[in-house]
Design a protein around this motif. Structure first.
Motif, PDB file in Angstrom:
ATOM      1  N   PHE A  87      51.603  18.541  44.853  1.00 18.63           N
ATOM      2  CA  PHE A  87      50.515  19.353  44.292  1.00 18.63           C
ATOM      3  C   PHE A  87      49.784  20.109  45.399  1.00 18.63           C
ATOM      4  CE2 PHE A  87      46.239  20.216  42.768  1.00 18.63           C
ATOM      5  CZ  PHE A  87      46.507  20.804  41.539  1.00 18.63           C
ATOM      6  N   VAL A  88      49.512  19.423  46.494  1.00 22.27           N
ATOM      7  CA  VAL A  88      48.826  20.077  47.615  1.00 22.27           C
ATOM      8  C   VAL A  88      49.640  21.252  48.135  1.00 22.27           C
ATOM      9  CG1 VAL A  88      48.130  19.776  50.028  1.00 22.27           C
ATOM     10  CG2 VAL A  88      47.464  18.079  48.318  1.00 22.27           C
ATOM     11  N   GLU A  89      50.931  21.054  48.291  1.00 25.60           N
ATOM     12  CA  GLU A  89      51.782  22.112  48.823  1.00 25.60           C
ATOM     13  C   GLU A  89      51.819  23.339  47.907  1.00 25.60           C
ATOM     14  OE1 GLU A  89      56.329  22.579  50.593  1.00 25.60           O
ATOM     15  OE2 GLU A  89      55.431  20.584  50.364  1.00 25.60           O
ATOM     16  N   SER A  90      51.797  23.105  46.596  1.00 25.08           N
ATOM     17  CA  SER A  90      51.853  24.213  45.642  1.00 25.08           C
ATOM     18  C   SER A  90      50.507  24.875  45.406  1.00 25.08           C
ATOM     19  CB  SER A  90      52.405  23.734  44.298  1.00 25.08           C
ATOM     20  OG  SER A  90      53.791  23.581  44.329  1.00 25.08           O
ATOM     21  N   GLY A 222      52.389  22.680  32.944  1.00 23.53           N
ATOM     22  CA  GLY A 222      51.485  23.652  33.540  1.00 23.53           C
ATOM     23  C   GLY A 222      51.034  23.286  34.934  1.00 23.53           C
ATOM     24  N   ILE A 223      51.173  21.999  35.296  1.00 26.69           N
ATOM     25  CA  ILE A 223      50.838  21.554  36.652  1.00 26.69           C
ATOM     26  C   ILE A 223      52.005  21.887  37.574  1.00 26.69           C
ATOM     27  CG2 ILE A 223      50.378  19.559  38.123  1.00 26.69           C
ATOM     28  CD1 ILE A 223      48.035  20.216  36.368  1.00 26.69           C
ATOM     29  N   GLU A 224      51.732  22.592  38.633  1.00 23.68           N
ATOM     30  CA  GLU A 224      52.784  22.997  39.569  1.00 23.68           C
ATOM     31  C   GLU A 224      52.809  22.087  40.788  1.00 23.68           C
ATOM     32  OE1 GLU A 224      52.546  27.090  40.616  1.00 23.68           O
ATOM     33  OE2 GLU A 224      52.656  27.805  38.531  1.00 23.68           O
ATOM     34  N   ILE A 225      53.993  21.552  41.090  1.00 25.24           N
ATOM     35  CA  ILE A 225      54.166  20.768  42.309  1.00 25.24           C
ATOM     36  C   ILE A 225      55.437  21.207  43.011  1.00 25.24           C
ATOM     37  CG2 ILE A 225      52.957  18.771  41.317  1.00 25.24           C
ATOM     38  CD1 ILE A 225      55.662  17.360  41.166  1.00 25.24           C
ATOM     39  N   THR A 226      55.469  21.001  44.304  1.00 22.88           N
ATOM     40  CA  THR A 226      56.629  21.354  45.121  1.00 22.88           C
ATOM     41  C   THR A 226      57.502  20.118  45.319  1.00 22.88           C
ATOM     42  OG1 THR A 226      55.370  23.040  46.309  1.00 22.88           O
ATOM     43  CG2 THR A 226      57.385  22.228  47.365  1.00 22.88           C
ATOM     44  N   PRO A 227      58.802  20.210  45.092  1.00 26.65           N
ATOM     45  CA  PRO A 227      59.692  19.054  45.304  1.00 26.65           C
ATOM     46  C   PRO A 227      59.600  18.539  46.736  1.00 26.65           C
ATOM     47  CG  PRO A 227      60.854  20.825  44.182  1.00 26.65           C
ATOM     48  CD  PRO A 227      59.550  21.399  44.642  1.00 26.65           C
ATOM     49  N   GLN A 228      59.719  17.235  46.907  1.00 30.66           N
ATOM     50  CA  GLN A 228      59.713  16.629  48.231  1.00 30.66           C
ATOM     51  C   GLN A 228      61.098  16.167  48.644  1.00 30.66           C
ATOM     52  OE1 GLN A 228      56.575  16.602  50.060  1.00 30.66           O
ATOM     53  NE2 GLN A 228      56.393  18.037  48.333  1.00 30.66           N
ATOM     54  N   ILE A 229      62.031  16.128  47.694  1.00 27.67           N
ATOM     55  CA  ILE A 229      63.433  15.814  47.967  1.00 27.67           C
ATOM     56  C   ILE A 229      64.262  16.991  47.471  1.00 27.67           C
ATOM     57  CG2 ILE A 229      65.378  14.275  47.463  1.00 27.67           C
ATOM     58  CD1 ILE A 229      63.385  12.022  47.027  1.00 27.67           C
ATOM     59  N   HIS A 230      65.013  17.593  48.352  1.00 23.24           N
ATOM     60  CA  HIS A 230      65.793  18.777  47.994  1.00 23.24           C
ATOM     61  C   HIS A 230      67.280  18.459  47.914  1.00 23.24           C
ATOM     62  CE1 HIS A 230      62.030  20.323  49.796  1.00 23.24           C
ATOM     63  NE2 HIS A 230      62.123  21.199  48.809  1.00 23.24           N
ATOM     64  N   GLY A 231      67.950  19.146  47.031  1.00 22.33           N
ATOM     65  CA  GLY A 231      69.386  18.919  46.842  1.00 22.33           C
ATOM     66  C   GLY A 231      69.841  19.593  45.574  1.00 22.33           C
ATOM     67  N   SER A 233      69.598  19.919  41.173  1.00 21.72           N
ATOM     68  CA  SER A 233      68.514  20.374  40.300  1.00 21.72           C
ATOM     69  C   SER A 233      68.088  19.298  39.310  1.00 21.72           C
ATOM     70  CB  SER A 233      68.960  21.624  39.538  1.00 21.72           C
ATOM     71  OG  SER A 233      70.134  21.350  38.772  1.00 21.72           O
ATOM     72  N   GLN A 234      68.349  18.026  39.633  1.00 20.69           N
ATOM     73  CA  GLN A 234      68.006  16.956  38.715  1.00 20.69           C
ATOM     74  C   GLN A 234      66.493  16.891  38.479  1.00 20.69           C
ATOM     75  OE1 GLN A 234      69.955  16.539  41.400  1.00 20.69           O
ATOM     76  NE2 GLN A 234      71.861  15.523  40.821  1.00 20.69           N
ATOM     77  N   GLU A 235      66.135  16.280  37.364  1.00 21.74           N
ATOM     78  CA  GLU A 235      64.729  16.080  36.983  1.00 21.74           C
ATOM     79  C   GLU A 235      63.938  17.389  37.021  1.00 21.74           C
ATOM     80  OE1 GLU A 235      63.503  12.748  35.684  1.00 21.74           O
ATOM     81  OE2 GLU A 235      65.559  13.450  35.394  1.00 21.74           O
ATOM     82  N   PHE A 236      64.448  18.368  36.294  1.00 22.65           N
ATOM     83  CA  PHE A 236      63.799  19.676  36.157  1.00 22.65           C
ATOM     84  C   PHE A 236      63.568  20.340  37.511  1.00 22.65           C
ATOM     85  CE2 PHE A 236      62.252  16.686  32.872  1.00 22.65           C
ATOM     86  CZ  PHE A 236      62.848  17.262  31.755  1.00 22.65           C
ATOM     87  N   GLY A 237      64.427  20.012  38.470  1.00 20.28           N
ATOM     88  CA  GLY A 237      64.340  20.594  39.804  1.00 20.28           C
ATOM     89  C   GLY A 237      63.287  19.957  40.691  1.00 20.28           C
ATOM     90  N   LEU A 238      62.644  18.886  40.230  1.00 26.03           N
ATOM     91  CA  LEU A 238      61.538  18.285  40.986  1.00 26.03           C
ATOM     92  C   LEU A 238      61.940  17.054  41.792  1.00 26.03           C
ATOM     93  CD1 LEU A 238      58.639  18.591  38.380  1.00 26.03           C
ATOM     94  CD2 LEU A 238      59.050  19.993  40.403  1.00 26.03           C
ATOM     95  N   ARG A 239      63.096  16.461  41.452  1.00 27.51           N
ATOM     96  CA  ARG A 239      63.503  15.254  42.164  1.00 27.51           C
ATOM     97  C   ARG A 239      65.028  15.191  42.209  1.00 27.51           C
ATOM     98  NH1 ARG A 239      66.042  10.023  42.764  1.00 27.51           N
ATOM     99  NH2 ARG A 239      64.591   8.716  43.920  1.00 27.51           N
ATOM    100  N   SER A 240      65.600  15.738  43.257  1.00 24.13           N
ATOM    101  CA  SER A 240      67.052  15.803  43.376  1.00 24.13           C
ATOM    102  C   SER A 240      67.650  14.441  43.712  1.00 24.13           C
ATOM    103  CB  SER A 240      67.441  16.812  44.454  1.00 24.13           C
ATOM    104  OG  SER A 240      67.051  18.112  44.070  1.00 24.13           O
ATOM    105  N   GLY A 241      68.914  14.298  43.396  1.00 27.25           N
ATOM    106  CA  GLY A 241      69.631  13.056  43.662  1.00 27.25           C
ATOM    107  C   GLY A 241      70.375  12.598  42.431  1.00 27.25           C
TER     108      GLY A 241
END
Length: 355
Positions: A87-90, A222-231, A233-241
């Motif tokens: 949230f802070v990053e976004s 509506g709440i925007e957050i930046t993913p912290q794990i990249h890879g 597109s799992q979990e709506f692009g928010l949590r890859s793996g």
């Protein structure tokens, strides 16, 4: 004669719970026959994906939200990091101030201390002798730059319940994101994200007789957050793996059971709490440290009379299992920062019994 503590034996359920046999049974096929990758498009993969979406549906129904608002993680610690850092990053262009409590879980406190090194200002609010936040102090601490309020629903060491819905109202009226670590609340008291006015909320499977290594992060649409794990597109692009299908299935079943059996478990916990308190008071060993009305019935803080908490637990270590605080402090020979914050460093000998 066996007392209530020896009869129950395991009294550290706030640290972790025994896996429910029904959860294990539901998980097993996804370890063996239904082992397909949920991101694969063939039938085996589709069966795994369907099981994941069913779990998402069960959880969203239990906490009153949309399925699109449920993100699976490895547990509350990851959820906390994703929620706060993401949230802070976004939203750093909107402000740089976060409000929290001195009694939050270390996953929140350490995440915020990290963000302080990146220029985020954090206000750590006190609680009173009952472990409760002052809403007036919260209001006074809000700034134009306040991005987020991060306050847990139920404290993991004391069982103290915060007035989350009122805190959520304050945040909502001022356009501030409200995040609540609800790890010790889910399955113990009602968790309805709309009634609580929360924007983000998290919990773990292993606190409700589900598997370890799986957690949930609710993020309001509506709440925007930046993913912290990249890879991927799992979990709506928010949590890859790769999807951990068995554990996701497990937490879905655990949440469903907790919801269906909530009333029965709540009443049972109240009775057990009274039996446990009677043992301590009748034998002049200790008393309840916090008011019943302000705590969940399954976490009982006992203030001991004239005996060291560690010595008491060591002396009874062959009879029952309990703790002096959070399992996250295991092995650290220091007083609980939560108890210190509540009693303002007045030395208290308190043990945590969690049923």
């Amino acid at each position: 004669m066996v007392n209530i503590l020896e009869e129950l034996k395991y009294l550290d359920n706030a640290a972790t719970t025994k896996l429910d046999n029904r959860v294990l049974e539901g998980m097993m096929p996804y370890f063996t026959d239904l082992y397909g990758n949920a991101s694969s498009t063939h039938k085996l993969g589709e069966k795994s994906k369907s099981a994941i979406e069913n779990a998402r549906k069960e959880i969203s129904s239990a906490i009153n939200c949309n399925t699109s608002e449920i993100i699976f993680t490895s547990g509350s610690t990851e959820s906390i990091n994703l929620a706060i850092k993401g949230f802070v990053e976004s939203n750093s262009h909107k402000g740089n101030h976060i409000i929290t409590l001195k009694t939050e879980h270390k996953a929140v406190l350490e995440t915020l201390r990290y963000l302080e090194t990146k220029g985020i200002e954090v206000t750590y609010l006190d609680v009173d002798s009952s472990g409760i936040i002052s809403l007036e102090e919260l209001l006074q601490s809000i700034k134009e730059t306040t991005l987020m309020i991060a306050i847990m629903y139920v404290n993991n060491e004391t069982g103290v319940i915060q007035e989350i819905s009122k805190i959520g109202e304050i945040a909502k009226e001022r356009g501030i994101c409200f995040f609540s670590d609800s790890t010790q609340a889910i399955g113990k008291i009602e968790v309805d994200v709309d009634a609580l006015n929360v924007d983000m909320l998290c919990f773990s499977g292993h606190k409700i007789s589900g598997p370890k290594g799986i957690g949930v992060l609710y993020i309001r649409d509506g709440i925007e957050i930046t993913p912290q794990i990249h890879g991927g597109s799992q979990e709506f692009g928010l949590r890859s793996g790769t999807y951990n299908t068995p554990l996701i299935v497990g937490i879905g079943i655990a949440v469903k059971i907790a919801s269906n059996e909530y009333k029965k478990n709540f009443e049972k916990a109240i009775q057990l709490r009274e039996d446990i308190l009677e043992y301590f008071t009748k034998n002049n060993i200790g008393k309840m440290a916090f008011q019943r009305d302000n705590t969940v019935p399954n976490i009982i803080s006992i203030e001991l009379n004239d005996i060291d908490a560690e010595e008491f637990l060591m002396f009874n270590s062959s009879k029952f299992f309990a703790s002096t605080g959070s399992a996250c402090n295991s092995g650290l020979q220091i007083s609980s920062y939560v108890i210190d914050a509540i009693f303002k460093n007045e030395r208290k000998q308190i043990i945590r019994i969690s049923i």
